[in-house]
Structures are given as C-alpha cells and as structure tokens.
Scaffold this motif. Structure first.
Motif, PDB file in Angstrom:
ATOM      1  N   GLY A  35       0.949  -1.243   0.187  1.00  0.00           N
ATOM      2  CA  GLY A  35       0.006   0.179   0.095  1.00  0.00           C
ATOM      3  C   GLY A  35       0.859   0.975   0.133  1.00  0.00           C
ATOM      4  O   GLY A  35       2.251   1.114   0.274  1.00  0.00           O
ATOM      5  N   LYS A  36       0.303   2.515  -0.380  1.00  0.00           N
ATOM      6  CA  LYS A  36       1.114   3.644  -0.436  1.00  0.00           C
ATOM      7  C   LYS A  36       1.231   4.150   1.053  1.00  0.00           C
ATOM      8  O   LYS A  36       0.598   3.483   1.923  1.00  0.00           O
ATOM      9  CB  LYS A  36       0.240   4.551  -1.266  1.00  0.00           C
ATOM     10  CG  LYS A  36       0.086   4.103  -2.718  1.00  0.00           C
ATOM     11  CD  LYS A  36      -0.845   5.283  -3.366  1.00  0.00           C
ATOM     12  CE  LYS A  36      -0.953   4.805  -4.989  1.00  0.00           C
ATOM     13  NZ  LYS A  36      -1.781   5.898  -5.779  1.00  0.00           N
ATOM     14  N   SER A  39      -1.548   4.422   3.628  1.00  0.00           N
ATOM     15  CA  SER A  39      -2.880   3.289   3.419  1.00  0.00           C
ATOM     16  C   SER A  39      -2.951   2.604   4.830  1.00  0.00           C
ATOM     17  O   SER A  39      -4.099   1.800   4.676  1.00  0.00           O
ATOM     18  CB  SER A  39      -2.235   2.365   2.392  1.00  0.00           C
ATOM     19  OG  SER A  39      -1.114   1.622   2.849  1.00  0.00           O
ATOM     20  N   LYS A  41      -0.684   0.349   6.487  1.00  0.00           N
ATOM     21  CA  LYS A  41       0.236  -0.726   6.639  1.00  0.00           C
ATOM     22  C   LYS A  41       0.844  -0.763   7.957  1.00  0.00           C
ATOM     23  O   LYS A  41       0.687  -1.983   8.799  1.00  0.00           O
ATOM     24  CB  LYS A  41       1.456  -0.601   5.552  1.00  0.00           C
ATOM     25  CG  LYS A  41       1.035  -0.690   4.126  1.00  0.00           C
ATOM     26  CD  LYS A  41       2.054  -1.024   3.339  1.00  0.00           C
ATOM     27  CE  LYS A  41       3.251  -0.017   3.273  1.00  0.00           C
ATOM     28  NZ  LYS A  41       2.891   1.315   2.851  1.00  0.00           N
ATOM     29  N   HIS A 195       6.141  -1.000   0.139  1.00  0.00           N
ATOM     30  CA  HIS A 195       5.481  -0.505  -1.223  1.00  0.00           C
ATOM     31  C   HIS A 195       6.190  -0.752  -2.586  1.00  0.00           C
ATOM     32  O   HIS A 195       5.949  -0.300  -3.383  1.00  0.00           O
ATOM     33  CB  HIS A 195       5.511   1.225  -0.734  1.00  0.00           C
ATOM     34  CG  HIS A 195       6.808   1.763  -0.997  1.00  0.00           C
ATOM     35  ND1 HIS A 195       7.866   1.798   0.338  1.00  0.00           N
ATOM     36  CD2 HIS A 195       7.348   2.099  -1.866  1.00  0.00           C
ATOM     37  CE1 HIS A 195       8.782   2.277  -0.024  1.00  0.00           C
ATOM     38  NE2 HIS A 195       9.026   2.460  -1.371  1.00  0.00           N
ATOM     39  N   GLU A 209      -3.333  -5.992   0.330  1.00  0.00           N
ATOM     40  CA  GLU A 209      -3.005  -4.867  -0.053  1.00  0.00           C
ATOM     41  C   GLU A 209      -4.095  -3.939   0.506  1.00  0.00           C
ATOM     42  O   GLU A 209      -5.366  -4.302   0.616  1.00  0.00           O
ATOM     43  CB  GLU A 209      -3.133  -4.418  -1.698  1.00  0.00           C
ATOM     44  CG  GLU A 209      -2.630  -3.080  -1.902  1.00  0.00           C
ATOM     45  CD  GLU A 209      -2.226  -3.201  -3.659  1.00  0.00           C
ATOM     46  OE1 GLU A 209      -2.301  -1.938  -4.105  1.00  0.00           O
ATOM     47  OE2 GLU A 209      -2.261  -4.188  -4.205  1.00  0.00           O
ATOM     48  N   GLU A 211      -5.602   0.270   1.043  1.00  0.00           N
ATOM     49  CA  GLU A 211      -5.838   1.481   0.559  1.00  0.00           C
ATOM     50  C   GLU A 211      -6.783   2.265   1.302  1.00  0.00           C
ATOM     51  O   GLU A 211      -7.757   1.955   1.628  1.00  0.00           O
ATOM     52  CB  GLU A 211      -6.451   1.545  -1.090  1.00  0.00           C
ATOM     53  CG  GLU A 211      -6.665   2.778  -1.630  1.00  0.00           C
ATOM     54  CD  GLU A 211      -7.118   2.660  -3.026  1.00  0.00           C
ATOM     55  OE1 GLU A 211      -7.421   3.755  -3.746  1.00  0.00           O
ATOM     56  OE2 GLU A 211      -7.088   1.546  -3.636  1.00  0.00           O
ATOM     57  N   LYS A 212      -6.087   3.480   1.897  1.00  0.00           N
ATOM     58  CA  LYS A 212      -7.025   4.535   2.889  1.00  0.00           C
ATOM     59  C   LYS A 212      -7.744   3.849   4.069  1.00  0.00           C
ATOM     60  O   LYS A 212      -8.684   3.913   4.450  1.00  0.00           O
ATOM     61  CB  LYS A 212      -7.962   5.273   1.934  1.00  0.00           C
ATOM     62  CG  LYS A 212      -7.358   6.077   1.019  1.00  0.00           C
ATOM     63  CD  LYS A 212      -8.529   6.871  -0.076  1.00  0.00           C
ATOM     64  CE  LYS A 212      -7.836   7.898  -0.802  1.00  0.00           C
ATOM     65  NZ  LYS A 212      -8.789   8.751  -1.472  1.00  0.00           N
TER      66      LYS A 212
END
Length: 238
Positions: A35-36, A39, A41, A195, A209, A211-212
């Motif tokens: 994840g970015k 996110s 993690k 990442h 994964e 995301e947000k």
C-alpha cells in the motif's frame, strides 16, 4: 495463527487508519502487506503486536486476544514475536553481540546459553564475522541484518517487518528479502510491509493490499504468480 475481524482504528486527530479489516493468516505463511504511504500498513502491524489499540473489532495472534490485552500481558506477547523497523534501531554504543544479547538478557534467558543463541542468530543472517563490531562499522544492509538477528534470536512465532528495505539500495533490499524468506522457510510466519512491487515480483508470495485503511486486495501466491507471468509474457501451470 492470526485473525482480524472487522477491525477499525481511528486516531485521536480523526485519522481513519483502518476500516473494517477482516483477514486470516495461517502459521508459516509469508505475507507482503502492500500500500502507499498512509494506507494503513504500519498501523495494521502495530495493531497486531499490540502497540495500538483498535476502536472496534477483534485481533487474535496465536492464543492471544490482542484487542483485550492490558500492558502487562502485551509485554508477554512481545516475547513471542519479533519486529524489524526501517531505521534499524540499533544501540550505537553496544557491539553487534551486545545489541542482540540484550534482548535475551531483559527476558531472563539463561546467561550460559546466550552466547550460542546470538551466534546462531548471526549465522542465519550471514554476519557471524561482525559479532564484535559496532553498528557504525557496518553498512546499512548489514545493520538491517543485525536488526533481523536481534528480532529472531528468541525464536519468535511471528516476525513483523515494517518497510525493512526502505532505506536500502536495490541490491541490499533484495539481500534482506532473501534473508526474510529463509527465516520463513525455517517455520516462522513473516509479515512484511512494503511499497516496492519489484521485491514482490522477485520472490512472489501472498499479497494483502490496503488503500486508505481498507483491505482492497488479498492475493494468494498462486494468484500473484499468475499476474507476474502475465506481465512477463510467460505461462505458468499452477
């Protein structure tokens, strides 16, 4: 081994780090947590080893109901796990040996057995020859392998690695990844936040994964290898 059921974590400033995350990780798995930045993690890892409390949901690691544990019990849990960070967190005034032995000393490990355990951990990461050096005399890649040796010296059931290759060049990053997979093959469950898709491509395994704060993908090793084969224009029979 590990389960999260409808886990939500919101920080005091209103930041929603995790939203209704449900997943299971079996004993002996190697899992990439992708994840970015932002996110969720790192928060997910912290929730698993008890550094952060969830607002809602249940967290279980082996026989521990982590979401219910008080500080005294959390210390007991942490004796059963290992954690590796991006910035090594080695003590500069201690030798490599003492950095690793310290973990055993504070948990009351028999003094007469500490030497052998430290050497065993360093052999696993290929750094027995650095045993009496100081961290400042070791490269970044070597310092991260020392940090890994420190995290596994007490034979944890789970190893959490939070962006362990983030400060390293590609060659050293791949070296660290190989060490983590070697540890996993010895029976330790490994969860690695990253990442870097190129690392996942080099040594495919299960990928979760975020995301947000939401779990958006959960790919088995077979699914991951199929995706990789498609990118490479090759066909695998799985």
């Amino acid at each position: 081994m590990i389960s999260l059921n409808n886990v939500t974590k919101t920080y005091r400033d209103g930041t929603s780090a995790l939203q209704q995350v449900t997943l299971m990780i079996e004993t002996g798995e190697f899992v990439y947590l992708k994840g970015k930045s932002g996110s969720g993690k790192s928060t997910l890892l912290k929730v698993l080893y008890g550094q952060e409390k969830v607002n809602r949901g249940q967290v279980r690691l082996a026989d521990h109901h982590v979401h219910k544990m008080n500080n005294r019990k959390i210390h007991k849990l942490r004796r059963e796990i290992g954690v590796v960070f991006q910035d090594y967190q080695l003590l500069s005034y201690k030798t490599v040996f003492d950095n690793i032995a310290y973990v055993l000393e504070v948990t009351g490990y028999p003094k007469e057995k500490i030497n052998d355990k430290v050497i065993e951990a360093l052999e696993k990461v290929g750094l027995k020859h650095k045993i009496f050096e100081y961290p400042s005399n070791c490269s970044g890649g070597e310092q991260q392998r020392i940090a890994i040796a420190r995290a596994i010296v007490h034979d944890p059931i789970v190893l959490f690695a939070d962006e362990p290759t983030g400060n390293l060049d590609p060659q050293n990053a791949y070296s660290i990844l190989k060490v983590l997979h070697k540890i996993n093959k010895s029976g330790t469950t490994v969860i690695m936040a990253t990442h870097d898709q190129s690392l996942v491509d080099k040594m495919p395994s299960r990928v979760i994964e975020l995301e947000k704060g939401y779990l958006t993908k959960d790919r088995s090793i077979n699914h991951t290898m199929m995706i990789l084969s498609s990118r490479m224009g090759e066909q695998y029979i799985i």
